[in-house]
Design a protein around this motif. Structure first.
Motif, PDB file in Angstrom:
ATOM      1  N   ARG A   1       7.937  15.338   0.853  1.00  0.00           N
ATOM      2  CA  ARG A   1       6.758  14.818   1.545  1.00  0.00           C
ATOM      3  C   ARG A   1       6.874  13.328   1.844  1.00  0.00           C
ATOM      4  NH1 ARG A   1       1.889  15.728  -2.059  1.00  0.00           N
ATOM      5  NH2 ARG A   1       0.830  14.835  -0.247  1.00  0.00           N
ATOM      6  N   ARG A   2       7.953  12.717   1.412  1.00  0.00           N
ATOM      7  CA  ARG A   2       8.091  11.272   1.586  1.00  0.00           C
ATOM      8  C   ARG A   2       8.489  10.917   3.014  1.00  0.00           C
ATOM      9  NH1 ARG A   2      11.733   9.894  -3.779  1.00  0.00           N
ATOM     10  NH2 ARG A   2      10.272  10.743  -5.331  1.00  0.00           N
ATOM     11  N   ARG A   3       7.944   9.823   3.480  1.00  0.00           N
ATOM     12  CA  ARG A   3       8.290   9.297   4.795  1.00  0.00           C
ATOM     13  C   ARG A   3       9.352   8.208   4.692  1.00  0.00           C
ATOM     14  NH1 ARG A   3       3.788   9.723   8.751  1.00  0.00           N
ATOM     15  NH2 ARG A   3       2.210  11.128   7.916  1.00  0.00           N
ATOM     16  N   LEU A   4       9.239   7.364   3.674  1.00  0.00           N
ATOM     17  CA  LEU A   4      10.094   6.186   3.571  1.00  0.00           C
ATOM     18  C   LEU A   4      11.353   6.427   2.740  1.00  0.00           C
ATOM     19  CD1 LEU A   4       7.327   3.483   2.919  1.00  0.00           C
ATOM     20  CD2 LEU A   4       8.298   4.197   5.110  1.00  0.00           C
ATOM     21  N   PHE A   5      11.217   7.178   1.653  1.00  0.00           N
ATOM     22  CA  PHE A   5      12.335   7.322   0.722  1.00  0.00           C
ATOM     23  C   PHE A   5      12.580   8.791   0.368  1.00  0.00           C
ATOM     24  CE2 PHE A   5      10.065   3.317  -0.120  1.00  0.00           C
ATOM     25  CZ  PHE A   5      11.062   2.411   0.205  1.00  0.00           C
ATOM     26  N   PRO A   6      12.914   9.610   1.340  1.00  0.00           N
ATOM     27  CA  PRO A   6      13.106  11.033   1.040  1.00  0.00           C
ATOM     28  C   PRO A   6      14.380  11.327   0.247  1.00  0.00           C
ATOM     29  CG  PRO A   6      13.692  10.590   3.309  1.00  0.00           C
ATOM     30  CD  PRO A   6      13.090   9.324   2.770  1.00  0.00           C
ATOM     31  N   GLY A   7      15.361  10.418   0.247  1.00  0.00           N
ATOM     32  CA  GLY A   7      16.654  10.726  -0.364  1.00  0.00           C
ATOM     33  C   GLY A   7      17.024   9.847  -1.534  1.00  0.00           C
ATOM     34  N   ILE A   8      16.060   9.152  -2.133  1.00  0.00           N
ATOM     35  CA  ILE A   8      16.401   8.242  -3.221  1.00  0.00           C
ATOM     36  C   ILE A   8      15.214   8.086  -4.163  1.00  0.00           C
ATOM     37  CG2 ILE A   8      15.659   6.113  -2.070  1.00  0.00           C
ATOM     38  CD1 ILE A   8      18.175   4.771  -3.236  1.00  0.00           C
ATOM     39  N   GLU A   9      15.524   7.894  -5.455  1.00  0.00           N
ATOM     40  CA  GLU A   9      14.493   7.634  -6.455  1.00  0.00           C
ATOM     41  C   GLU A   9      14.473   6.130  -6.763  1.00  0.00           C
ATOM     42  OE1 GLU A   9      12.315   9.807  -7.415  1.00  0.00           O
ATOM     43  OE2 GLU A   9      13.305  11.374  -6.225  1.00  0.00           O
ATOM     44  N   PRO A  10      13.364   5.618  -7.276  1.00  0.00           N
ATOM     45  CA  PRO A  10      13.262   4.160  -7.456  1.00  0.00           C
ATOM     46  C   PRO A  10      14.231   3.576  -8.476  1.00  0.00           C
ATOM     47  CG  PRO A  10      11.377   5.298  -8.413  1.00  0.00           C
ATOM     48  CD  PRO A  10      12.111   6.306  -7.603  1.00  0.00           C
ATOM     49  N   ASP A  11      14.735   4.405  -9.416  1.00  0.00           N
ATOM     50  CA  ASP A  11      15.627   3.849 -10.429  1.00  0.00           C
ATOM     51  C   ASP A  11      17.100   3.913 -10.035  1.00  0.00           C
ATOM     52  OD1 ASP A  11      15.821   6.571 -10.523  1.00  0.00           O
ATOM     53  OD2 ASP A  11      15.734   6.719 -12.720  1.00  0.00           O
ATOM     54  N   VAL A  12      17.416   4.421  -8.821  1.00  0.00           N
ATOM     55  CA  VAL A  12      18.804   4.547  -8.373  1.00  0.00           C
ATOM     56  C   VAL A  12      19.344   3.169  -7.989  1.00  0.00           C
ATOM     57  CG1 VAL A  12      20.318   5.464  -6.578  1.00  0.00           C
ATOM     58  CG2 VAL A  12      18.569   6.929  -7.621  1.00  0.00           C
TER      59      VAL A  12
ATOM     60  N   LYS B   1       0.808  -1.218   0.000  1.00  0.00           N
ATOM     61  CA  LYS B   1       0.000   0.000   0.000  1.00  0.00           C
ATOM     62  C   LYS B   1       0.841   1.268   0.000  1.00  0.00           C
ATOM     63  CE  LYS B   1      -3.938   1.996   2.525  1.00  0.00           C
ATOM     64  NZ  LYS B   1      -4.881   1.784   3.639  1.00  0.00           N
ATOM     65  N   ASN B   2       2.056   1.197   0.529  1.00  0.00           N
ATOM     66  CA  ASN B   2       2.783   2.436   0.806  1.00  0.00           C
ATOM     67  C   ASN B   2       4.088   2.656   0.049  1.00  0.00           C
ATOM     68  OD1 ASN B   2       1.273   3.848   3.159  1.00  0.00           O
ATOM     69  ND2 ASN B   2       1.321   1.685   3.755  1.00  0.00           N
ATOM     70  N   VAL B   3       4.756   1.609  -0.420  1.00  0.00           N
ATOM     71  CA  VAL B   3       6.070   1.820  -1.040  1.00  0.00           C
ATOM     72  C   VAL B   3       5.955   2.613  -2.337  1.00  0.00           C
ATOM     73  CG1 VAL B   3       8.033   0.676  -2.134  1.00  0.00           C
ATOM     74  CG2 VAL B   3       7.181  -0.136   0.064  1.00  0.00           C
ATOM     75  N   ALA B   4       5.164   2.111  -3.274  1.00  0.00           N
ATOM     76  CA  ALA B   4       5.003   2.830  -4.538  1.00  0.00           C
ATOM     77  C   ALA B   4       4.357   4.191  -4.307  1.00  0.00           C
ATOM     78  CB  ALA B   4       4.172   2.004  -5.515  1.00  0.00           C
TER      79      ALA B   4
ATOM     80  N   THR C   1      12.950  -2.159  -9.060  1.00  0.00           N
ATOM     81  CA  THR C   1      13.419  -1.601  -7.787  1.00  0.00           C
ATOM     82  C   THR C   1      12.275  -1.344  -6.814  1.00  0.00           C
ATOM     83  OG1 THR C   1      13.409   0.552  -8.898  1.00  0.00           O
ATOM     84  CG2 THR C   1      15.538  -0.562  -8.656  1.00  0.00           C
ATOM     85  N   ILE C   2      11.104  -0.958  -7.327  1.00  0.00           N
ATOM     86  CA  ILE C   2       9.975  -0.738  -6.417  1.00  0.00           C
ATOM     87  C   ILE C   2       9.616  -2.043  -5.717  1.00  0.00           C
ATOM     88  CG2 ILE C   2       7.506  -0.206  -6.299  1.00  0.00           C
ATOM     89  CD1 ILE C   2       7.931   1.927  -8.398  1.00  0.00           C
ATOM     90  N   ARG C   3       9.634  -3.136  -6.488  1.00  0.00           N
ATOM     91  CA  ARG C   3       9.341  -4.425  -5.879  1.00  0.00           C
ATOM     92  C   ARG C   3      10.447  -4.831  -4.894  1.00  0.00           C
ATOM     93  NH1 ARG C   3       7.242  -6.821 -11.607  1.00  0.00           N
ATOM     94  NH2 ARG C   3       8.546  -5.075 -12.272  1.00  0.00           N
ATOM     95  N   ALA C   4      11.688  -4.480  -5.189  1.00  0.00           N
ATOM     96  CA  ALA C   4      12.781  -4.786  -4.262  1.00  0.00           C
ATOM     97  C   ALA C   4      12.645  -3.968  -2.981  1.00  0.00           C
ATOM     98  CB  ALA C   4      14.123  -4.516  -4.935  1.00  0.00           C
ATOM     99  N   TRP C   5      12.292  -2.689  -3.118  1.00  0.00           N
ATOM    100  CA  TRP C   5      12.102  -1.865  -1.915  1.00  0.00           C
ATOM    101  C   TRP C   5      10.896  -2.339  -1.116  1.00  0.00           C
ATOM    102  CZ3 TRP C   5      15.811   0.485   0.152  1.00  0.00           C
ATOM    103  CH2 TRP C   5      16.772   1.180  -0.580  1.00  0.00           C
ATOM    104  N   ARG C   6       9.869  -2.813  -1.836  1.00  0.00           N
ATOM    105  CA  ARG C   6       8.718  -3.341  -1.111  1.00  0.00           C
ATOM    106  C   ARG C   6       9.114  -4.575  -0.296  1.00  0.00           C
ATOM    107  NH1 ARG C   6       5.768  -4.830  -5.051  1.00  0.00           N
ATOM    108  NH2 ARG C   6       5.967  -7.065  -4.688  1.00  0.00           N
ATOM    109  N   ALA C   7       9.976  -5.398  -0.828  1.00  0.00           N
ATOM    110  CA  ALA C   7      10.458  -6.564  -0.090  1.00  0.00           C
ATOM    111  C   ALA C   7      11.247  -6.132   1.139  1.00  0.00           C
ATOM    112  CB  ALA C   7      11.324  -7.438  -0.998  1.00  0.00           C
ATOM    113  N   VAL C   8      12.048  -5.059   0.986  1.00  0.00           N
ATOM    114  CA  VAL C   8      12.810  -4.546   2.125  1.00  0.00           C
ATOM    115  C   VAL C   8      11.867  -4.071   3.223  1.00  0.00           C
ATOM    116  CG1 VAL C   8      14.288  -2.632   2.882  1.00  0.00           C
ATOM    117  CG2 VAL C   8      14.898  -3.957   0.847  1.00  0.00           C
ATOM    118  N   VAL C   9      10.862  -3.289   2.858  1.00  0.00           N
ATOM    119  CA  VAL C   9       9.913  -2.789   3.856  1.00  0.00           C
ATOM    120  C   VAL C   9       9.149  -3.945   4.495  1.00  0.00           C
ATOM    121  CG1 VAL C   9       7.830  -1.392   4.193  1.00  0.00           C
ATOM    122  CG2 VAL C   9       9.711  -0.512   2.800  1.00  0.00           C
TER     123      VAL C   9
ATOM    124  N   ARG D   1       5.490  -3.881 -14.721  1.00  0.00           N
ATOM    125  CA  ARG D   1       4.680  -3.164 -13.726  1.00  0.00           C
ATOM    126  C   ARG D   1       4.790  -3.836 -12.363  1.00  0.00           C
ATOM    127  NH1 ARG D   1      -1.100  -3.211 -16.315  1.00  0.00           N
ATOM    128  NH2 ARG D   1      -0.389  -5.314 -16.812  1.00  0.00           N
ATOM    129  N   GLU D   2       4.448  -3.050 -11.331  1.00  0.00           N
ATOM    130  CA  GLU D   2       4.514  -3.559  -9.953  1.00  0.00           C
ATOM    131  C   GLU D   2       3.633  -4.794  -9.807  1.00  0.00           C
ATOM    132  OE1 GLU D   2       3.769  -1.948  -5.388  1.00  0.00           O
ATOM    133  OE2 GLU D   2       2.577  -1.217  -7.057  1.00  0.00           O
TER     134      GLU D   2
END
Length: 736
Positions: free
Chosen positions: A634-645, A622-625, A716-724, A697-698
């Protein structure tokens, strides 16, 4: 008595503890407190005995007086044998029977005590202890100020600390602000309902109002004018009206607690308040709305509460409740219909349940532990015409609870309604009163007010409230003294109990000195080393040391309500399924319904583990993407990185931020846990790159949680979702 024994502190043999220590840790802890005190106290069956002992939990100085009593008894001889040994083995017509058989552990302790008084050398078979305890909190790591601040604000205010709070030097200043927030009072009411369980009484909310006294007003919602609402919507509005009315009246006991704390009134008012809290809807039920309506800010708000008083009850037969002032004799929770209905009585119970709960709730005393269970009830019933008045095994408890039961005599029914027993109160019970005090005849009409006033003067009240706040903060009850004196870990368990009692006594003294301001207890507990524990700085290798430290610190599984609030605080959006009554996830996750399920589960079950996995998956979906979709500021989880980094340094920095934000753990980029999380992230990317034809797609399976699928060409969005997801399943997230 032989000369030189009274008050004597005899030097011990080499390797043996001094007499005072031996008396406290062995004689008193394992024999006196457990075996002798029940009867040989001022209110016990043997209160006329010369061997009179005093309770030490609230007054540790009494230990010296108890030691002197034991020395006097031990040094007196009967046929050449210590009188204390003769008595405990049933000799000299001991009224308590045979509490300690010769050869038992307790009896051997008394033998050693007698020998040490006489100066007789210790039995060589008795080995000196091989463990010397260090200072109690030595080797214990305490939470840093910032980590403690996060713990407090999440627990009591359901939010993260503010920038201003992080800059404050005084935790008291933080708490002063926190304890003014509505979230704190929500937490307070939730915690005290766990204790009093008043939300769980039988029947509908308005059932606490009897037909006999509130016949014309209790069902006001049935006739309430809804003509201003379109006809097609009136039935729905009527249901909503009833629902709000019932909720409002159920909440009144908890609103009383909130009112007392919010206005910093003496917390003794939970037993002495000569008023109740009413809302516009409940005032209609009591029939006093017209008297109080001008005091409401919004007379249409069903959950705005103000203090008010109810008139002396008038029955349908015209008989009016006796009252010197013409008012119902309010006595805080004790006289509230909700509390009385939650703990009903029967013709055989005779208000004893209410007396038991009074002792448990207001004085912290479990009357069921006052005496050992009767092993042969039939034999006792045959021997005594009235066991509760005559049999020693029964009298130990009934002499305490029956007088208090008599104080509730005006509520002799299962519904909790006012209704004295026809023919007067039972004469085959100890008469109404409290611990040796008889209810004065002129106080009969206000017996619960009298009980409340006596309660407010009892030092055990302050201790009980300190224990209640401990339960709210720590999620478990305070330690009880260990019972198995043959347990090799009895001594360290006893030490842990004593250290905790010392802290409780100190906080109770401060609570009393503050005119019973409950906020004082919250401040004191959160500042105590017991609350600030954050792990062991060094391993507790000795089993006795591990046993001593077994119960310190906050190691509680978050309740369903707390977990939902934590998710909302961190993600800005709730999960919702733990508070959805239709899904029953809350009960499955260890919650309560205050009626049939009254104790929260503290150890995870298989079902709870499954819910944790579902929660982690859903919340991450619900929240990563969604977080990446927001502007960086305004980001809580990823204020310093973009998904393609894919830069390692930036990825590690983002992982460090997630560990800090979600788990409250400040970790370096090369910390083993950060490394483990990084390998999870990169491993998922490597697996994705090795596959052909992957959907760009996600994940489709997040579709049930998210509004729409989003592009994820680099996986990367799916990888970050796994991390969260992984972090949300960590103990640091699921536990407080």
């Amino acid at each position: 008595m032989e000369p030189g024994f009274a008050g004597l502190s005899v030097p011990s043999e080499a390797g043996e503890p001094p007499l005072d220590s031996f008396f406290e840790d062995e004689v008193w802890a394992k024999v006196g407190e457990r075996t002798c005190l029940n009867c040989h106290s001022a209110i016990g069956e043997a209160h006329e005995s010369k061997f009179l002992l005093r309770e030490t939990t609230l007054a540790p100085d009494n230990l010296k007086l108890n030691r002197e009593a034991f020395e006097r008894m031990a040094s007196t001889r009967k046929d050449g044998k210590s009188r204390i040994l003769v008595k405990v083995s049933g000799g000299l017509d001991h009224g308590g029977g045979v509490p300690l058989k010769p050869g038992s552990t307790g009896y051997r302790i008394l033998e050693r005590f007698v020998r040490r008084l006489e100066g007789t050398p210790e039995d060589p078979s008795v080995k000196a202890p091989d463990y010397v305890p260090p200072p109690f909190f030595q080797g214990v790591r305490m939470a840093s100020p910032q980590r403690l601040l996060r713990r407090i604000t999440l627990s009591l205010a359901a939010r993260l600390p503010t920038t201003r709070e992080r800059g404050l030097e005084s935790m008291d200043a933080v708490l002063d602000g926190v304890m003014k927030e509505e979230a704190f009072y929500h937490r307070l009411k939730e915690g005290f309902n766990d204790i009093f369980l008043t939300l769980g009484y039988d029947g509908n909310g308005e059932d606490v109002l009897s037909y006999d006294h509130f016949e014309k007003t209790r069902h006001w919602a049935e006739k309430y004018d809804l003509n201003h609402i379109p006809e097609n919507d009136r039935q729905k509005a009527r249901y909503a009206l009833w629902n709000d009315y019932r909720k409002a009246i159920q909440r009144e006991p908890l609103e009383l607690i909130k009112y007392i704390v919010e206005n910093e009134r003496p917390f003794t008012e939970i037993a002495t308040a000569d008023y109740i809290l009413v809302s516009p809807y409940t005032a209609l039920g009591y029939g006093i709305f017209e008297e109080v309506q001008e005091r409401f800010v919004n007379p249409d708000d069903p959950f705005e509460y103000i203090p008010a008083k109810v008139h002396a009850l008038k029955g349908r037969d015209g008989k009016v409740q006796e009252s010197a002032a013409g008012l119902y004799p309010h006595a805080g929770l004790l006289s509230m219909f909700q509390y009385l209905r939650r703990y009903p009585t029967t013709i055989t119970n005779r208000n004893r349940l209410r007396a038991r709960m009074y002792y448990q709730h207001f004085l912290g005393v479990d009357v069921m532990q006052l005496a050992p269970r009767v092993t042969d009830a039939a034999a006792i019933g045959k021997k005594f015409a009235n066991p509760t008045l005559q049999a020693p095994d029964c009298v130990v408890c009934h002499k305490t609870i029956d007088p208090v039961a008599g104080l509730f005599q005006d509520y002799f029914n299962e519904e909790g309604h006012f209704g004295p027993r026809k023919g007067g109160w039972f004469t085959d019970m100890f008469g109404p009163g409290r611990e040796g005090q008889t209810l004065p005849a002129d106080q009969r009409w206000r017996s619960l007010q009298w009980l409340g006033q006596e309660t407010a003067k009892d030092p055990r009240f302050a201790v009980a409230m300190v224990e209640h706040v401990y339960y709210i903060l720590f999620g478990r009850k305070v330690l009880q003294p260990p019972q198995d004196i043959d347990d090799p870990l009895f001594t360290p368990k006893r030490r842990a109990y004593r250290e905790q009692r010392r802290e409780i006594r100190d906080i109770a003294a401060r609570f009393t000195a503050s005119d019973f301001n409950l906020k004082t207890i919250f401040k004191a507990w959160t500042a105590s080393p017991f609350y600030r524990v954050d792990g062991l700085a060094e391993a507790a290798k000795h089993p006795m040391r591990r046993s001593e430290l077994d119960d310190i610190g906050i190691t509680r599984l978050l309740t369903p309500e707390q977990l939902e609030r934590k998710i909302l605080a961190l993600f800005g959006r709730p999960w919702g399924r733990l508070e959805d009554s239709d899904q029953k996830f809350g009960i499955l996750y260890g919650g309560i319904d205050s009626k049939s399920v009254t104790e929260r589960m503290t150890d995870p079950s298989g079902a709870m583990g499954s819910i944790q996995r579902i929660m982690a998956n859903d919340v991450a979906c619900k929240n990563v993407a969604y977080d990446f979709h927001l502007e960086p500021g305004r980001r809580r989880l990823f204020p310093g990185i973009e998904p393609d980094v894919e830069d390692e340094q930036k990825i590690r920095g983002a992982i460090v931020h997630l560990h800090e934000y979600l788990l409250g753990q400040s970790r370096a980029p090369d910390h083993p846990e950060v490394e483990r999380t990084y390998r999870l992230f990169t491993g998922i990317l490597e697996d994705a790159k090795a596959q052909k034809g992957l959907d760009k797609r996600e994940s489709y399976f997040c579709g049930a949680v998210r509004e729409q699928r989003v592009d994820d060409p680099h996986y990367t969005i799916r990888a970050w979702r796994a991390v969260v997801t992984y972090l949300l399943r960590q103990d640091d997230f699921l536990y407080e």
